[in-house]
Write an enzyme that holds these catalytic residues in place. Structure first.
Site, mmCIF file in Angstrom:
data_model
loop_
_atom_site.group_PDB
_atom_site.id
_atom_site.type_symbol
_atom_site.label_atom_id
_atom_site.label_comp_id
_atom_site.label_asym_id
_atom_site.label_seq_id
_atom_site.Cartn_x
_atom_site.Cartn_y
_atom_site.Cartn_z
ATOM 1 N N ASN A 153 -28.206 -10.214 -15.360
ATOM 2 C CA ASN A 153 -27.494 -9.317 -16.263
ATOM 3 C C ASN A 153 -26.406 -8.667 -15.440
ATOM 4 O O ASN A 153 -26.707 -7.929 -14.503
ATOM 5 C CB ASN A 153 -28.417 -8.212 -16.796
ATOM 6 C CG ASN A 153 -29.469 -8.741 -17.742
ATOM 7 O OD1 ASN A 153 -29.247 -9.718 -18.448
ATOM 8 N ND2 ASN A 153 -30.626 -8.099 -17.770
ATOM 9 N N HIS A 166 -27.341 -8.833 -8.016
ATOM 10 C CA HIS A 166 -28.732 -9.311 -8.024
ATOM 11 C C HIS A 166 -29.037 -10.040 -9.323
ATOM 12 O O HIS A 166 -28.288 -9.936 -10.297
ATOM 13 C CB HIS A 166 -29.703 -8.128 -7.878
ATOM 14 C CG HIS A 166 -29.785 -7.245 -9.097
ATOM 15 N ND1 HIS A 166 -28.770 -6.379 -9.469
ATOM 16 C CD2 HIS A 166 -30.748 -7.104 -10.050
ATOM 17 C CE1 HIS A 166 -29.111 -5.733 -10.574
ATOM 18 N NE2 HIS A 166 -30.305 -6.167 -10.957
ATOM 19 N N HIS A 281 -31.994 -22.946 -17.313
ATOM 20 C CA HIS A 281 -33.062 -23.622 -18.060
ATOM 21 C C HIS A 281 -33.287 -24.997 -17.454
ATOM 22 O O HIS A 281 -32.332 -25.767 -17.301
ATOM 23 C CB HIS A 281 -32.672 -23.794 -19.537
ATOM 24 C CG HIS A 281 -32.719 -22.529 -20.330
ATOM 25 N ND1 HIS A 281 -32.043 -22.376 -21.521
ATOM 26 C CD2 HIS A 281 -33.362 -21.355 -20.110
ATOM 27 C CE1 HIS A 281 -32.279 -21.159 -21.997
ATOM 28 N NE2 HIS A 281 -33.060 -20.523 -21.158
ATOM 29 N N PHE A 315 -19.618 -7.526 -31.240
ATOM 30 C CA PHE A 315 -20.917 -6.979 -31.602
ATOM 31 C C PHE A 315 -21.704 -8.007 -32.398
ATOM 32 O O PHE A 315 -21.214 -8.497 -33.417
ATOM 33 C CB PHE A 315 -20.749 -5.704 -32.427
ATOM 34 C CG PHE A 315 -20.303 -4.529 -31.601
ATOM 35 C CD1 PHE A 315 -21.239 -3.700 -31.006
ATOM 36 C CD2 PHE A 315 -18.959 -4.279 -31.387
ATOM 37 C CE1 PHE A 315 -20.837 -2.626 -30.224
ATOM 38 C CE2 PHE A 315 -18.553 -3.214 -30.602
ATOM 39 C CZ PHE A 315 -19.486 -2.387 -30.014
ATOM 40 N N MET A 316 -22.893 -8.317 -31.919
ATOM 41 C CA MET A 316 -23.770 -9.203 -32.677
ATOM 42 C C MET A 316 -24.704 -8.308 -33.484
ATOM 43 O O MET A 316 -25.793 -7.957 -33.037
ATOM 44 C CB MET A 316 -24.572 -10.098 -31.736
ATOM 45 C CG MET A 316 -23.757 -11.138 -31.030
ATOM 46 S SD MET A 316 -23.133 -12.396 -32.190
ATOM 47 C CE MET A 316 -22.130 -13.370 -31.047
HETATM 48 O O1 LIG Z 1 -16.596 -6.311 -40.226
HETATM 49 P P1 LIG Z 1 -16.682 -5.215 -39.201
HETATM 50 O O2 LIG Z 1 -17.510 -4.055 -39.643
HETATM 51 O O3 LIG Z 1 -15.336 -4.803 -38.664
HETATM 52 O O4 LIG Z 1 -17.422 -5.896 -37.954
HETATM 53 C C1 LIG Z 1 -18.750 -5.687 -37.588
HETATM 54 O O5 LIG Z 1 -19.674 -6.360 -38.443
HETATM 55 C C2 LIG Z 1 -19.573 -7.786 -38.474
HETATM 56 C C3 LIG Z 1 -20.669 -8.315 -39.341
HETATM 57 O O6 LIG Z 1 -21.941 -7.927 -38.901
HETATM 58 C C4 LIG Z 1 -19.661 -8.376 -37.062
HETATM 59 O O7 LIG Z 1 -19.388 -9.759 -37.118
HETATM 60 C C5 LIG Z 1 -18.677 -7.704 -36.107
HETATM 61 O O8 LIG Z 1 -18.880 -8.186 -34.791
HETATM 62 C C6 LIG Z 1 -18.894 -6.190 -36.150
HETATM 63 O O9 LIG Z 1 -17.978 -5.538 -35.295
HETATM 64 O O1 LIG Z 2 -35.024 -4.831 -15.861
HETATM 65 P P1 LIG Z 2 -33.739 -4.082 -16.102
HETATM 66 O O2 LIG Z 2 -32.551 -4.723 -15.431
HETATM 67 O O3 LIG Z 2 -33.834 -2.624 -15.789
HETATM 68 O O4 LIG Z 2 -33.513 -4.177 -17.684
HETATM 69 C C1 LIG Z 2 -32.596 -4.995 -18.323
HETATM 70 O O5 LIG Z 2 -33.012 -6.349 -18.348
HETATM 71 C C2 LIG Z 2 -34.218 -6.627 -19.070
HETATM 72 C C3 LIG Z 2 -34.436 -8.126 -19.061
HETATM 73 O O6 LIG Z 2 -33.368 -8.824 -19.646
HETATM 74 C C4 LIG Z 2 -34.159 -6.086 -20.491
HETATM 75 O O7 LIG Z 2 -35.428 -6.223 -21.088
HETATM 76 C C5 LIG Z 2 -33.743 -4.619 -20.513
HETATM 77 O O8 LIG Z 2 -33.578 -4.187 -21.848
HETATM 78 C C6 LIG Z 2 -32.441 -4.462 -19.736
HETATM 79 O O9 LIG Z 2 -32.037 -3.111 -19.722
#
Ligand SMILES: O=P(O)(O)O[C@H]1O[C@H](CO)[C@@H](O)[C@H](O)[C@H]1O
Ligand SMILES: O=P(O)(O)O[C@H]1O[C@H](CO)[C@@H](O)[C@H](O)[C@H]1O
Lengths: 351, 351
Positions: A153, A166, A281, A315-316
């Site tokens: 990450n 890391h 993977h 944003f997903m």
């Molecule tokens: O259409 P908006 O509100 O600008 O956009 C938002 O909602 C959409 C639908 O969930 C997403 O695809 C966008 O990433 C998010 O920013």
């Molecule tokens: O373990 P970290 O780096 O503190 O935590 C991060 O990675 C994890 C594994 O992807 C996630 O579950 C956590 O939500 C994220 O904050």
């Protein structure tokens, strides 16, 4: 009716590896953005901070003191999501309430003794050392566990809580969800077509060219036809390789070099330390290490969230969480932009 | 071996609705958080802003002027991801490169003429008007399209680019990925057990009680056994209802009241306007409206990202993107915390 053009006309694409669909609506890039702009992080990371638990010589949460390491450094995560000895939840009394035992280990791997570098700013031999450490930890934990998930990450935007370069390694007694999907899809494809899905896919992309980002003697980087994240890439060996430890020295050196190029392009795209989650993977391990896993092809996924600039992400949410992934530029457009970027890091380029 | 306790011992749980697993590691809440803290947004939203395209009387991107609406207001999204007339990408020349046509419409629905309210701060009759508008738009677009996805992205953290209370409606010519999964799981369960999956699930949760958040004459709110997001909830009718338009007046009034209570609890949890994505799932529409969809049970999912406070969220990154969803507190702990919260909004409570 109008002639179909992927960059103008929305359509859906199928991800045969994970058995999922994505909605591609490239015309959406035209809309103005008035939403959240992420804080632009100031680069004020000190090279060494004795209070940072990832630094050489620092004391960790459990009281252990890190060695004065000068390459990579692997240790047990002090707050592991998986522990080796959790008891079994027992059998369920109802098919809608199923729980199962989960055992494993979580490790952290520092890439470098310095906190103020990232992979693209490290030398090729230093990256090669990381690859060797990935191969070793896969072998070591894979002796016991069926799945060893290596992932990085990068950046605060990706939930990363420590700027020191890391990654993490979580090995589990179960095949995680996405591993199961990839196992199933590759198995089915192999039995229907007689070749590994991703080996054939790589060959096809070398012919089609429009989604290629980088190629080298042993590796290919491309934006997959079914990419979900704006600048998502897939890193594939040209040869049929099932797991990281199988890579020979020439393939490892070449991987270090192509990774440096890819991550440099990523940083150059918006002139920022590009955030992402990435991970490897490969074929399952543990008791499956001996089994024929010819349908498997080793690969790495890179999932970076940025869309428009260093501070505006995709944003997903909403539709994506409740219905289906949706992207705002075509994979071909993303590949073209990444291809065009220099292979010299903007921080190192002579002005 | 130790006795299993869900709040102490990691385990995996199965989501029978979406055919997915989640890793539950409640002991992880003990780790300190040093990562990203979200900006705490100052409540400076004006009630009316003539430059906000969602406000009554404002001019939108396409030049249209909004009416001076005083209830809900539905209009076409000016930057739609789905358009009614996109051409077909044609047949693929290879099984790994599959694309299909996607057609549809995207609408925006304002909940209220004021920009400075949210659903929990609206009156029950005002929320009831939103529910009626949801039912109508489902009927209207469902006449033509097999899937009508109603969803609300609330808060900048959820990619919402406009503070005015609103949701979106995306209707598509295809069944989106998650709809397909829910269709398949409910179909299979119904043919194996002779009852709708979610109707049976709701009954079971009423007996087991530990994951219930709210119950009313016609509705149940619970943290599902397989919840992924820290304070995720599922909103279910007690009766077998397949789609929003089937709800009778008493059920609609009761829904308005339980939604107000749930969203008030959410806001009270961290004394903030609680961000989330939510959406409705019901039986497919279009040509399927007449077909027997007895395996379907109408429901709403709430997916809120906050974990520890108004500014510390759960990141679904790394392991979650590459392997499997993972949560840091048990669904039972989350339900208990939500149950304990007052049903009077902290902004309205007498100090
Ligand atoms: O259409 P908006 O509100 O600008 O956009 C938002 O909602 C959409 C639908 O969930 C997403 O695809 C966008 O990433 C998010 O920013
Ligand atoms: O373990 P970290 O780096 O503190 O935590 C991060 O990675 C994890 C594994 O992807 C996630 O579950 C956590 O939500 C994220 O904050």
């Amino acid at each position: 009716a109008a002639t179909f053009r992927a960059s103008e006309h929305q359509h859906i694409r199928y991800n045969p590896l994970q058995d999922e669909w994505v909605l591609v609506s490239a015309h959406r890039m035209k809309r103005p953005w008035q939403g959240l702009v992420e804080p632009q992080l100031l680069k004020t990371v000190p090279r060494h901070d004795p209070l940072n638990p990832l630094c050489p010589g620092a004391t960790r949460a459990n009281g252990e003191v890190n060695p004065h390491y000068d390459g990579t450094f692997l240790f047990d995560n002090d707050f592991p999501a998986l522990q080796p000895d959790a008891p079994d939840p027992g059998t369920s009394d109802h098919p809608l309430f199923r729980a199962e035992a989960a055992r494993g280990v979580c490790k952290v791997m520092c890439f470098h003794p310095w906190s103020d570098v990232t992979l693209p700013l490290m030398s090729v031999p230093e990256i090669r050392a990381v690859i060797d450490a990935w191969a070793s930890v896969t072998e070591e934990l894979g002796a016991q566990y069926p799945w060893v998930q290596i992932f990085e990450n990068k950046g605060a935007m990706m939930g990363c809580s420590n700027p020191h370069p890391h990654c993490q390694v979580w090995a589990s007694s179960f095949l995680p969800d996405i591993a199961q999907r990839e196992e199933r899809s590759q198995q089915t494809y192999h039995s229907q077509h007689g070749k590994p899905l991703l080996l054939e896919y790589g060959h096809q992309e070398l012919l089609r060219k429009e989604r290629l980002v980088l190629t080298s003697e042993h590796w290919i980087v491309l934006v997959p036809f079914w990419a979900v994240w704006p600048f998502q890439t897939l890193l594939l060996p040209r040869r049929h390789v099932r797991r990281l430890p199988e890579l020979n020295p020439a393939e490892r050196d070449d991987l270090a070099s192509i990774m440096k190029k890819l991550l440099t392009k990523y940083d150059n795209l918006f002139e920022t330390s590009f955030p992402y989650s990435m991970g490897w993977h490969g074929a399952p391990t543990g008791l499956k290490t001996g089994a024929t896993c010819d349908h498997w092809q080793l690969h790495a996924h890179y999932y970076p969230p940025l869309l428009r600039s260093a501070t505006v992400r995709k944003f997903m949410v909403g539709y994506e969480m409740l219905a289906q992934a949706q992207r705002d530029l075509t994979p071909e457009q993303a590949a073209e932009r990444l291809r065009a970027l220099p292979e010299v890091h903007y921080c190192l380029a002579q002005k």
